[in-house]
Design a protein around this motif. Structure first.
Motif, PDB file in Angstrom:
ATOM      1  N   GLU A  68       0.813  -1.215   0.000  1.00 54.59           N
ATOM      2  CA  GLU A  68       0.000   0.000   0.000  1.00 54.59           C
ATOM      3  C   GLU A  68       0.846   1.265   0.000  1.00 54.59           C
ATOM      4  OE1 GLU A  68      -3.305  -0.247  -0.341  1.00 54.59           O
ATOM      5  OE2 GLU A  68      -2.898  -2.406  -0.439  1.00 54.59           O
ATOM      6  N   LEU A  69       2.157   1.111   0.096  1.00 56.11           N
ATOM      7  CA  LEU A  69       3.031   2.283   0.104  1.00 56.11           C
ATOM      8  C   LEU A  69       3.036   2.953  -1.269  1.00 56.11           C
ATOM      9  CD1 LEU A  69       5.139   4.107   1.475  1.00 56.11           C
ATOM     10  CD2 LEU A  69       6.892   2.461   0.761  1.00 56.11           C
ATOM     11  N   ASN A  71       3.495   7.078  -3.004  1.00 59.87           N
ATOM     12  CA  ASN A  71       3.771   8.496  -2.768  1.00 59.87           C
ATOM     13  C   ASN A  71       4.268   8.755  -1.347  1.00 59.87           C
ATOM     14  OD1 ASN A  71       2.853   9.213  -5.411  1.00 59.87           O
ATOM     15  ND2 ASN A  71       0.746   9.064  -4.660  1.00 59.87           N
ATOM     16  N   ASN A  72       5.091   7.831  -0.861  1.00 58.80           N
ATOM     17  CA  ASN A  72       5.748   7.978   0.439  1.00 58.80           C
ATOM     18  C   ASN A  72       4.806   7.927   1.634  1.00 58.80           C
ATOM     19  OD1 ASN A  72       8.520   8.212  -0.327  1.00 58.80           O
ATOM     20  ND2 ASN A  72       8.073  10.264  -1.101  1.00 58.80           N
ATOM     21  N   HIS A  73       3.632   7.331   1.488  1.00 60.02           N
ATOM     22  CA  HIS A  73       2.784   7.197   2.671  1.00 60.02           C
ATOM     23  C   HIS A  73       1.895   5.959   2.576  1.00 60.02           C
ATOM     24  CE1 HIS A  73      -0.255   9.115   0.041  1.00 60.02           C
ATOM     25  NE2 HIS A  73      -1.133   8.517   0.831  1.00 60.02           N
ATOM     26  N   VAL A  74       1.493   5.474   3.748  1.00 62.35           N
ATOM     27  CA  VAL A  74       0.500   4.403   3.864  1.00 62.35           C
ATOM     28  C   VAL A  74      -0.569   4.899   4.830  1.00 62.35           C
ATOM     29  CG1 VAL A  74       0.033   2.043   4.617  1.00 62.35           C
ATOM     30  CG2 VAL A  74       2.165   2.563   3.428  1.00 62.35           C
ATOM     31  N   SER A  75      -1.817   4.777   4.427  1.00 65.85           N
ATOM     32  CA  SER A  75      -2.918   5.301   5.233  1.00 65.85           C
ATOM     33  C   SER A  75      -3.796   4.184   5.803  1.00 65.85           C
ATOM     34  CB  SER A  75      -3.803   6.233   4.388  1.00 65.85           C
ATOM     35  OG  SER A  75      -3.064   7.326   3.903  1.00 65.85           O
ATOM     36  N   ASN A  76      -4.282   4.415   7.021  1.00 64.98           N
ATOM     37  CA  ASN A  76      -5.350   3.619   7.623  1.00 64.98           C
ATOM     38  C   ASN A  76      -5.007   2.144   7.805  1.00 64.98           C
ATOM     39  OD1 ASN A  76      -7.104   5.906   7.736  1.00 64.98           O
ATOM     40  ND2 ASN A  76      -7.511   5.650   5.554  1.00 64.98           N
ATOM     41  N   TYR A  77      -3.852   1.863   8.397  1.00 67.08           N
ATOM     42  CA  TYR A  77      -3.568   0.502   8.838  1.00 67.08           C
ATOM     43  C   TYR A  77      -3.804   0.447  10.350  1.00 67.08           C
ATOM     44  CZ  TYR A  77       1.003   2.520  10.130  1.00 67.08           C
ATOM     45  OH  TYR A  77       2.000   3.297  10.677  1.00 67.08           O
ATOM     46  N   TYR A  78      -3.959  -0.761  10.868  1.00 74.07           N
ATOM     47  CA  TYR A  78      -4.316  -0.932  12.278  1.00 74.07           C
ATOM     48  C   TYR A  78      -3.238  -1.694  13.038  1.00 74.07           C
ATOM     49  CZ  TYR A  78      -9.046   0.640  11.169  1.00 74.07           C
ATOM     50  OH  TYR A  78     -10.117   1.382  10.771  1.00 74.07           O
ATOM     51  N   GLU A 138      -7.223  -8.902  13.192  1.00 69.51           N
ATOM     52  CA  GLU A 138      -6.517  -9.967  12.508  1.00 69.51           C
ATOM     53  C   GLU A 138      -6.122  -9.547  11.099  1.00 69.51           C
ATOM     54  OE1 GLU A 138      -8.954 -13.410  12.621  1.00 69.51           O
ATOM     55  OE2 GLU A 138      -8.930 -13.574  14.816  1.00 69.51           O
ATOM     56  N   GLU A 139      -6.011  -8.232  10.915  1.00 69.08           N
ATOM     57  CA  GLU A 139      -5.679  -7.684   9.606  1.00 69.08           C
ATOM     58  C   GLU A 139      -4.436  -8.360   9.036  1.00 69.08           C
ATOM     59  OE1 GLU A 139      -4.532  -3.307   7.758  1.00 69.08           O
ATOM     60  OE2 GLU A 139      -4.107  -3.795   9.837  1.00 69.08           O
ATOM     61  N   SER A 140      -4.559  -8.875   7.837  1.00 68.40           N
ATOM     62  CA  SER A 140      -3.397  -9.488   7.191  1.00 68.40           C
ATOM     63  C   SER A 140      -2.492  -8.398   6.645  1.00 68.40           C
ATOM     64  CB  SER A 140      -3.844 -10.401   6.041  1.00 68.40           C
ATOM     65  OG  SER A 140      -4.550  -9.659   5.068  1.00 68.40           O
ATOM     66  N   ILE A 141      -1.198  -8.607   6.780  1.00 71.80           N
ATOM     67  CA  ILE A 141      -0.220  -7.622   6.341  1.00 71.80           C
ATOM     68  C   ILE A 141       0.348  -8.076   5.019  1.00 71.80           C
ATOM     69  CG2 ILE A 141       1.879  -6.392   6.954  1.00 71.80           C
ATOM     70  CD1 ILE A 141       1.301  -7.181   9.856  1.00 71.80           C
ATOM     71  N   ASP A 142       0.197  -7.270   3.994  1.00 72.57           N
ATOM     72  CA  ASP A 142       0.660  -7.625   2.656  1.00 72.57           C
ATOM     73  C   ASP A 142       2.059  -7.066   2.456  1.00 72.57           C
ATOM     74  OD1 ASP A 142       0.805  -8.521   0.124  1.00 72.57           O
ATOM     75  OD2 ASP A 142      -0.648  -7.114  -0.725  1.00 72.57           O
ATOM     76  N   TYR A 143       3.063  -7.837   2.857  1.00 75.16           N
ATOM     77  CA  TYR A 143       4.435  -7.361   2.776  1.00 75.16           C
ATOM     78  C   TYR A 143       4.947  -7.377   1.338  1.00 75.16           C
ATOM     79  CZ  TYR A 143       4.716  -7.887   7.823  1.00 75.16           C
ATOM     80  OH  TYR A 143       4.517  -7.781   9.168  1.00 75.16           O
ATOM     81  N   ASN A 144       5.693  -6.358   1.008  1.00 74.98           N
ATOM     82  CA  ASN A 144       6.329  -6.283  -0.297  1.00 74.98           C
ATOM     83  C   ASN A 144       7.708  -6.947  -0.202  1.00 74.98           C
ATOM     84  OD1 ASN A 144       6.940  -5.613  -2.911  1.00 74.98           O
ATOM     85  ND2 ASN A 144       7.357  -3.462  -2.475  1.00 74.98           N
ATOM     86  N   ILE A 145       7.709  -8.248   0.121  1.00 81.53           N
ATOM     87  CA  ILE A 145       8.961  -8.942   0.400  1.00 81.53           C
ATOM     88  C   ILE A 145       9.737  -9.215  -0.876  1.00 81.53           C
ATOM     89  CG2 ILE A 145       9.972 -11.019   1.399  1.00 81.53           C
ATOM     90  CD1 ILE A 145       7.587 -11.150   3.271  1.00 81.53           C
ATOM     91  N   GLU A 146       9.033  -9.633  -1.925  1.00 87.86           N
ATOM     92  CA  GLU A 146       9.699  -9.868  -3.208  1.00 87.86           C
ATOM     93  C   GLU A 146       9.806  -8.538  -3.941  1.00 87.86           C
ATOM     94  OE1 GLU A 146      10.943 -12.565  -4.453  1.00 87.86           O
ATOM     95  OE2 GLU A 146      10.275 -14.100  -3.057  1.00 87.86           O
ATOM     96  N   LEU A 147      11.013  -8.026  -4.057  1.00 84.21           N
ATOM     97  CA  LEU A 147      11.190  -6.699  -4.636  1.00 84.21           C
ATOM     98  C   LEU A 147      11.479  -6.774  -6.121  1.00 84.21           C
ATOM     99  CD1 LEU A 147      13.332  -5.010  -1.860  1.00 84.21           C
ATOM    100  CD2 LEU A 147      10.871  -4.983  -2.160  1.00 84.21           C
ATOM    101  N   ASP A 148      10.719  -6.024  -6.917  1.00 80.73           N
ATOM    102  CA  ASP A 148      10.976  -5.954  -8.341  1.00 80.73           C
ATOM    103  C   ASP A 148      11.708  -4.653  -8.648  1.00 80.73           C
ATOM    104  OD1 ASP A 148       9.038  -3.968  -8.159  1.00 80.73           O
ATOM    105  OD2 ASP A 148       7.433  -5.279  -8.867  1.00 80.73           O
ATOM    106  N   ASP A 149      11.913  -4.377  -9.931  1.00 79.20           N
ATOM    107  CA  ASP A 149      12.679  -3.185 -10.307  1.00 79.20           C
ATOM    108  C   ASP A 149      12.036  -1.902  -9.799  1.00 79.20           C
ATOM    109  OD1 ASP A 149      14.544  -4.718 -11.547  1.00 79.20           O
ATOM    110  OD2 ASP A 149      13.705  -4.490 -13.563  1.00 79.20           O
TER     111      ASP A 149
END
Length: 225
Positions: A68-69, A71-78, A138-149
């Motif tokens: 969700e990152l 423009n340098n921000h993430v909004s409304n996570y818990y 129990e919000e699932s966290i969608d990590y950007n672990i696999e980094l692309d270009d």
């Protein structure tokens, strides 16, 4: 107040945000040049109990590595605060003139009042479960672990944080084994190793192979002594 000059304008912004949203709102400023004591200013700290001199908790896990990152921000996570409140949060990453990540502004909203009202309403309904609160907690966290270009800036932000964590009076490669384990413990707690490739990066910076880093991780996670 001894602040990084880049943060001065954000003090008035923090005050304005809290004045706008009231007593359930808190704003926290982090100076990421000192990771272990990143909190440098808190407006209305009663929301989460944050104090100056603490480190961040959610920055890597729910902001930098989130899909969700934008423009340098993430909004409304818990997240649950240390005083057990369910907090709705938004974070802005702050960069310097060279586009390097060096600070963050976090807005934290205590949802206790609204969630109590929701619970009261749900209690009046037969055979109903509080799915709304359950989904938040129990919000699932969608990590950007696999980094692309397109995510190379994320990798660079993590490298910057690693460098700041290792920033000592001595060369990181000259740290003792116990000191290296302490650094690994801190990195693991903050989520550094959620990013693919971070083990190799840290191993290179502290002058050991990645097998050693994995052994240190086993120690800090209680899997071995």
């Amino acid at each position: 107040m001894n602040l990084n000059p880049i943060l001065y304008p954000y003090i008035d912004l923090a005050k304005m945000i809290v004045e706008t949203f009231g007593d359930d709102c808190e704003v926290v400023l982090h100076d990421l040049s000192d990771i272990e004591h990143s909190v440098v200013y808190v407006e209305n700290p009663k929301v989460t109990g944050r104090v100056v001199g603490e480190s961040f908790d959610q920055l890597i896990k729910k902001v930098i590595l989130s899909k969700e990152l934008k423009n340098n921000h993430v909004s409304n996570y818990y997240f649950k605060s240390k005083n057990n409140k369910l907090i709705r949060s938004s974070t802005l990453l702050i960069r310097d003139n060279d586009n390097n990540l060096n600070a963050a502004l976090c807005i934290n909203i205590d949802t206790s009042k609204i969630t109590d009202q929701i619970n009261s309403l749900i209690a009046l309904l037969p055979n109903s479960k509080d799915m709304f609160l359950k989904n938040l907690e129990e919000e699932s966290i969608d990590y950007n672990i696999e980094l692309d270009d397109e995510s190379l800036t994320v990798k660079q932000m993590i490298i910057t944080l690693i460098d700041n964590i290792l920033k000592d009076s001595i060369n990181p490669k000259d740290l003792s084994r116990d000191q290296k384990i302490d650094k690994i413990r801190f990195m693991d707690n903050k989520g550094i190793f959620l990013m693919k490739g971070s083990v190799d990066i840290v191993a290179d910076k502290v002058g050991v192979n990645k097998v050693t880093i994995y052994s240190y991780l086993d120690i800090v996670r209680g899997k071995r002594e």
